[in-house]
Write a protein that holds these residues in place. Structure first.
Motif, PDB file in Angstrom:
ATOM      1  N   UNK A   1      -5.855   5.141   9.119  1.00 44.23           N
ATOM      2  CA  UNK A   1      -5.432   5.221   7.718  1.00 44.23           C
ATOM      3  C   UNK A   1      -6.648   5.186   6.790  1.00 44.23           C
ATOM      4  N   UNK A   2      -7.632   4.380   7.132  1.00 45.22           N
ATOM      5  CA  UNK A   2      -8.851   4.281   6.319  1.00 45.22           C
ATOM      6  C   UNK A   2      -9.577   5.621   6.278  1.00 45.22           C
ATOM      7  N   UNK A   3      -9.652   6.284   7.421  1.00 43.69           N
ATOM      8  CA  UNK A   3     -10.315   7.587   7.484  1.00 43.69           C
ATOM      9  C   UNK A   3      -9.577   8.613   6.622  1.00 43.69           C
TER      10      UNK A   3
ATOM     11  N   UNK B   1       0.834  -1.202   0.000  1.00 46.51           N
ATOM     12  CA  UNK B   1       0.000   0.000   0.000  1.00 46.51           C
ATOM     13  C   UNK B   1       0.869   1.253   0.000  1.00 46.51           C
ATOM     14  N   UNK B   2       1.924   1.249   0.789  1.00 45.94           N
ATOM     15  CA  UNK B   2       2.817   2.406   0.844  1.00 45.94           C
ATOM     16  C   UNK B   2       3.497   2.650  -0.506  1.00 45.94           C
ATOM     17  N   UNK B   3       3.849   1.571  -1.185  1.00 40.51           N
ATOM     18  CA  UNK B   3       4.482   1.727  -2.501  1.00 40.51           C
ATOM     19  C   UNK B   3       3.530   2.368  -3.501  1.00 40.51           C
ATOM     20  N   UNK B   4       2.260   1.985  -3.441  1.00 40.69           N
ATOM     21  CA  UNK B   4       1.254   2.600  -4.325  1.00 40.69           C
ATOM     22  C   UNK B   4       1.127   4.090  -4.030  1.00 40.69           C
ATOM     23  N   UNK B   5       1.132   4.433  -2.756  1.00 41.13           N
ATOM     24  CA  UNK B   5       1.029   5.840  -2.358  1.00 41.13           C
ATOM     25  C   UNK B   5       2.269   6.614  -2.796  1.00 41.13           C
TER      26      UNK B   5
ATOM     27  N   UNK C   1      -8.578   1.665  -4.531  1.00 42.85           N
ATOM     28  CA  UNK C   1      -8.066   0.299  -4.380  1.00 42.85           C
ATOM     29  C   UNK C   1      -7.401   0.130  -3.008  1.00 42.85           C
ATOM     30  N   UNK C   2      -6.723   1.175  -2.546  1.00 40.67           N
ATOM     31  CA  UNK C   2      -6.118   1.149  -1.210  1.00 40.67           C
ATOM     32  C   UNK C   2      -7.214   1.019  -0.153  1.00 40.67           C
ATOM     33  N   UNK C   3      -8.287   1.782  -0.321  1.00 42.88           N
ATOM     34  CA  UNK C   3      -9.403   1.731   0.613  1.00 42.88           C
ATOM     35  C   UNK C   3     -10.027   0.334   0.652  1.00 42.88           C
TER      36      UNK C   3
END
Length: 440
Positions: free
Chosen positions: A386-388, A155-159, A191-193
């Protein structure tokens, strides 16, 4: 770093005691008290003699050369005959020759600081050590082996990729379409969510694995609550007499059943009482009812319903409950329309049915320990946060400029970094490692 030393096996007489030494010059310190005929080589066990201040011992020494060790530093382990005095003498000798006593969890903390484990993986080690059920053990292993770390890093890599894309837009606005870039970022964040939702959906099963099911036993005095507790545990834990009101406080004991833990809470019998101590116990029973996951409501099958029974039936009607009719060894005089289990706590009849009913109510077919399950409150809170932030950033992609979205993406990345330890505060990190036993 200065070498640290600790006993890594439980204190007391046993077959083997292991004294672990880690840090710069660990082997040099070890060789001041250990001699052998052969050359010591990394990852090979060496038989030799420990000798210091007149104490001698034939023992084994294992050397792990940095960075190929648990801590990432030079490690030496003495494997001695088990014994408190001998182990204490080996420990004392290593301290007097340049090491210092390790703090709780300091070996694993050094492993974290040296990049050998992530913070979440270290917490998995604690879970494996403290596991009381098969499900806890499997969940702990999955965490220790890096399953959560892999998910979070992806997820961090996508961000990070989206941050680079937005930074390019900010640096070269004439070559990039701002709207197109933010639209792409929004799609990535959706997609992260989705992934965050998937991870958080395991939290309820994780709570069950970690904390177990709180099953409170309630009923009028002398109905057999303490006898049921003893039968469920398979041992005499609670005092059993024919005198009403024997139990005047809550008693909590746990068992491992299949892949979950069940916490049984025996309580004072609920009835009108003028005895102050007994009334305090009854008040505690009513308070414990509020936080219980399920109620084991006991009735006497050999007698008609009393006013106390009716009060308890009403008090627990909106709770998950199992109605248990005790004293099946006597002539049955009670008929109720509600689903129930007829048992004899005295003879152990149908006790397994009670356990199975609790299990099927909460866990039957719902726990898949082959995959990642969130059991750690810190991880759950970080992912919820993180979701928020992710939701807010998705919305920001439609109404804000790239520089604001970039700031929010960095905040999201940092929140995820709390799980792995990349962005967690030093005080939290220290608190986590203080939970470890000495020598780990």
């Amino acid at each position: 770093m200065k070498p640290i030393v600790a006993v890594s096996t439980p204190v007391g007489a046993g077959a083997i005691s292991i004294v672990r030494l880690s840090g710069d010059g660990a082997l040099d310190i070890a060789l001041k008290v250990f001699s052998c005929k052969q050359k010591i080589q990394p990852r090979l066990v060496t038989l030799g003699t420990f000798s210091y201040n007149g104490i001698k011992e034939r023992c084994l020494l294992v050397y792990f050369k940095a960075p190929h060790s648990y801590t990432g530093e030079d490690i030496v382990e003495f494997q001695c005959h088990g014994g408190e005095l001998l182990t204490r003498e080996v420990l004392k000798a290593l301290v007097e020759n340049g090491a210092r006593l390790a703090e709780n969890g300091e070996f694993t903390k050094r492993a974290f600081l040296n990049g050998k484990v992530s913070l979440d993986s270290a917490e998995g080690i604690i879970d494996v050590i403290n596991a009381g059920t098969e499900a806890e053990l499997k969940a702990g292993y999955n965490l220790m082996s890096g399953k959560l770390y892999s998910e979070v890093k992806a997820l961090q890599e996508s961000i990070t990729e989206e941050l680079a894309s937005i930074d390019m837009t900010l640096d070269y606005p004439e070559h990039d379409d701002e709207g197109e870039t933010l639209a792409h970022t929004k799609g990535v964040l959706e997609r992260v969510e989705k992934k965050l939702n998937e991870l958080l959906s395991t939290a309820s099963a994780g709570k069950l694995i970690k904390s177990g099911v709180n099953a409170i036993i309630v009923g009028k005095p002398n109905v057999g609550k303490s006898s049921l507790l003893n039968a469920l545990l398979g041992e005499d834990r609670a005092i059993v007499t024919d005198i009403a009101g024997t139990t005047r406080d809550t008693i909590t004991e746990s068992i491992s059943y299949k892949d979950i833990k069940i916490n049984f809470i025996d309580t004072a019998g609920v009835h009108d009482s003028t005895n102050l101590v007994e009334q305090l116990g009854i008040d505690r029973t009513k308070k414990a009812l509020e936080s219980a996951d399920i109620v084991l409501l006991m009735l006497d099958s050999s007698s008609k319903l009393t006013e106390e029974d009716r009060e308890l039936l009403k008090l627990t009607e909106n709770k998950k409950r199992i109605i248990i009719l005790n004293k099946a060894d006597k002539k049955k005089a009670l008929e109720i329309p509600d689903k129930h289990i007829l048992i004899s706590a005295k003879n152990g009849e149908n006790i397994e049915k009670v356990k199975e009913e609790i299990y099927s109510t909460f866990a039957s077919g719902t726990i898949d320990t082959s995959g990642l399950i969130l059991t750690n409150v810190r991880h759950i809170e970080a992912l919820e946060s993180a979701h928020k932030i992710c939701e807010e950033t998705i919305g920001a992609c439609e109404i804000h400029t790239p520089d604001i979205v970039s700031f929010m993406l960095k905040e999201l990345w940092a929140e995820l970094g709390k799980i792995t330890g990349e962005t967690e505060t030093e005080s939290i990190i220290d608190a986590i490692f203080s939970k470890f036993c000495l020598g780990k």
